[in-house]
Design a protein around this motif. Structure first.
Motif, PDB file in Angstrom:
ATOM      1  N   HIS A 194      50.243  40.005  38.632  1.00 20.41           N
ATOM      2  CA  HIS A 194      48.951  39.270  38.165  1.00 20.41           C
ATOM      3  C   HIS A 194      47.986  40.356  37.529  1.00 20.41           C
ATOM      4  O   HIS A 194      47.164  40.936  38.037  1.00 20.41           O
ATOM      5  CB  HIS A 194      48.213  38.675  39.354  1.00 20.41           C
ATOM      6  CG  HIS A 194      49.469  37.610  40.191  1.00 20.41           C
ATOM      7  ND1 HIS A 194      50.146  37.896  40.830  1.00 20.41           N
ATOM      8  CD2 HIS A 194      49.272  36.408  39.826  1.00 20.41           C
ATOM      9  CE1 HIS A 194      50.670  36.915  41.270  1.00 20.41           C
ATOM     10  NE2 HIS A 194      50.132  35.936  40.780  1.00 20.41           N
ATOM     11  N   LYS A 231      45.186  29.239  46.005  1.00 24.26           N
ATOM     12  CA  LYS A 231      46.284  29.388  44.970  1.00 24.26           C
ATOM     13  C   LYS A 231      46.845  30.892  44.862  1.00 24.26           C
ATOM     14  O   LYS A 231      48.125  30.772  44.683  1.00 24.26           O
ATOM     15  CB  LYS A 231      45.521  29.214  43.635  1.00 24.26           C
ATOM     16  CG  LYS A 231      46.345  28.918  42.401  1.00 24.26           C
ATOM     17  CD  LYS A 231      45.645  28.502  40.970  1.00 24.26           C
ATOM     18  CE  LYS A 231      46.608  28.587  39.954  1.00 24.26           C
ATOM     19  NZ  LYS A 231      45.987  28.385  38.692  1.00 24.26           N
ATOM     20  N   LEU A 232      46.260  31.758  44.813  1.00 23.61           N
ATOM     21  CA  LEU A 232      46.878  33.055  44.688  1.00 23.61           C
ATOM     22  C   LEU A 232      47.756  33.373  45.991  1.00 23.61           C
ATOM     23  O   LEU A 232      48.981  33.977  45.736  1.00 23.61           O
ATOM     24  CB  LEU A 232      45.850  34.136  44.837  1.00 23.61           C
ATOM     25  CG  LEU A 232      46.166  35.714  44.791  1.00 23.61           C
ATOM     26  CD1 LEU A 232      47.173  35.953  43.238  1.00 23.61           C
ATOM     27  CD2 LEU A 232      45.272  36.701  44.642  1.00 23.61           C
ATOM     28  N   GLU A 262      49.503  31.283  47.584  1.00 19.95           N
ATOM     29  CA  GLU A 262      50.693  30.447  47.386  1.00 19.95           C
ATOM     30  C   GLU A 262      51.694  31.369  46.427  1.00 19.95           C
ATOM     31  O   GLU A 262      52.859  31.074  46.757  1.00 19.95           O
ATOM     32  CB  GLU A 262      50.407  28.892  46.707  1.00 19.95           C
ATOM     33  CG  GLU A 262      49.642  28.303  47.758  1.00 19.95           C
ATOM     34  CD  GLU A 262      50.524  27.771  48.925  1.00 19.95           C
ATOM     35  OE1 GLU A 262      51.844  27.449  48.764  1.00 19.95           O
ATOM     36  OE2 GLU A 262      49.855  27.707  49.952  1.00 19.95           O
ATOM     37  N   GLU A 263      51.070  31.895  45.537  1.00 20.28           N
ATOM     38  CA  GLU A 263      51.798  32.567  44.368  1.00 20.28           C
ATOM     39  C   GLU A 263      52.329  33.705  45.058  1.00 20.28           C
ATOM     40  O   GLU A 263      53.518  34.306  44.538  1.00 20.28           O
ATOM     41  CB  GLU A 263      50.932  32.900  43.101  1.00 20.28           C
ATOM     42  CG  GLU A 263      50.579  31.715  42.219  1.00 20.28           C
ATOM     43  CD  GLU A 263      49.547  32.065  41.368  1.00 20.28           C
ATOM     44  OE1 GLU A 263      49.237  33.354  40.918  1.00 20.28           O
ATOM     45  OE2 GLU A 263      49.054  31.164  40.705  1.00 20.28           O
ATOM     46  N   LEU A 264      51.429  34.337  46.049  1.00 24.36           N
ATOM     47  CA  LEU A 264      52.213  35.572  46.316  1.00 24.36           C
ATOM     48  C   LEU A 264      53.040  35.418  47.806  1.00 24.36           C
ATOM     49  O   LEU A 264      53.420  36.476  48.442  1.00 24.36           O
ATOM     50  CB  LEU A 264      50.954  36.544  46.957  1.00 24.36           C
ATOM     51  CG  LEU A 264      50.125  37.005  45.981  1.00 24.36           C
ATOM     52  CD1 LEU A 264      48.962  37.902  46.063  1.00 24.36           C
ATOM     53  CD2 LEU A 264      50.991  37.760  44.933  1.00 24.36           C
ATOM     54  N   LYS A 265      53.210  34.187  48.184  1.00 27.49           N
ATOM     55  CA  LYS A 265      53.968  33.767  49.515  1.00 27.49           C
ATOM     56  C   LYS A 265      55.020  34.505  49.835  1.00 27.49           C
ATOM     57  O   LYS A 265      55.707  34.884  50.724  1.00 27.49           O
ATOM     58  CB  LYS A 265      53.913  32.272  49.724  1.00 27.49           C
ATOM     59  CG  LYS A 265      54.413  31.784  51.271  1.00 27.49           C
ATOM     60  CD  LYS A 265      54.438  30.653  51.144  1.00 27.49           C
ATOM     61  CE  LYS A 265      53.058  29.708  51.313  1.00 27.49           C
ATOM     62  NZ  LYS A 265      53.132  28.181  51.529  1.00 27.49           N
TER      63      LYS A 265
END
Length: 142
Positions: free
Chosen positions: A82, A111-112, A114-117
């Motif tokens: 990112h 949202k971030l 969720e992307e880094l999960k």
């Protein structure tokens, strides 16, 4: 004697409270600056800071640990995936904490997360003072 002093003091106090007229002389540009500041505050801005304005918002904390090397590695992973999101490393004995983002809403931070999960199993959304983007001040007014 005491009565005379009280009457004298009362007379001076009533004369000191007479109404007067105050005239404010100011540059007309002051009103323009006040209007701009008001607009910034309505948009969610606060005190002027290093990056433009600052206000309270959200960041995602994705690392907390005692290893400086591991903190910088975690920061690099997020920056590679990112590149448009700022990351911040803080140290408070004995731990380093790495956070990402300057989000105005909690939903942006979610949202971030969720992307880094898949990369970081333990994350938190932190409410703190954030840096808002700089405003374009090069516009000309007529």
């Amino acid at each position: 004697m005491l009565l005379a002093i009280l009457l004298s003091t009362f007379t001076h106090l009533t004369k000191a409270q007479t109404r007067g007229r105050v005239e404010v002389v100011k540059d007309p540009r002051v009103d323009t600056l006040i209007a701009k500041r008001s607009t910034l505050n309505k948009m969610g801005g606060g005190a002027v800071g290093h990056f433009g304005t600052s206000s309270y918002g959200y960041r995602v904390q994705f690392f907390s640990g005692a290893s400086r090397k591991a903190a910088f590695e975690a920061q690099n992973k997020v920056q590679q995936g990112h590149p448009g999101i700022r990351t911040y490393i803080t140290y408070r004995d004995p731990n380093y904490k790495v956070k990402a983002g300057n989000f105005r809403s909690r939903m942006e931070a979610v949202k971030l997360m969720e992307e880094l999960k898949g990369t970081f199993p333990i994350m938190f959304i932190i409410s703190e003072k954030i840096d808002l983007p700089k405003l374009d001040t090069n516009t000309t007014e007529q």
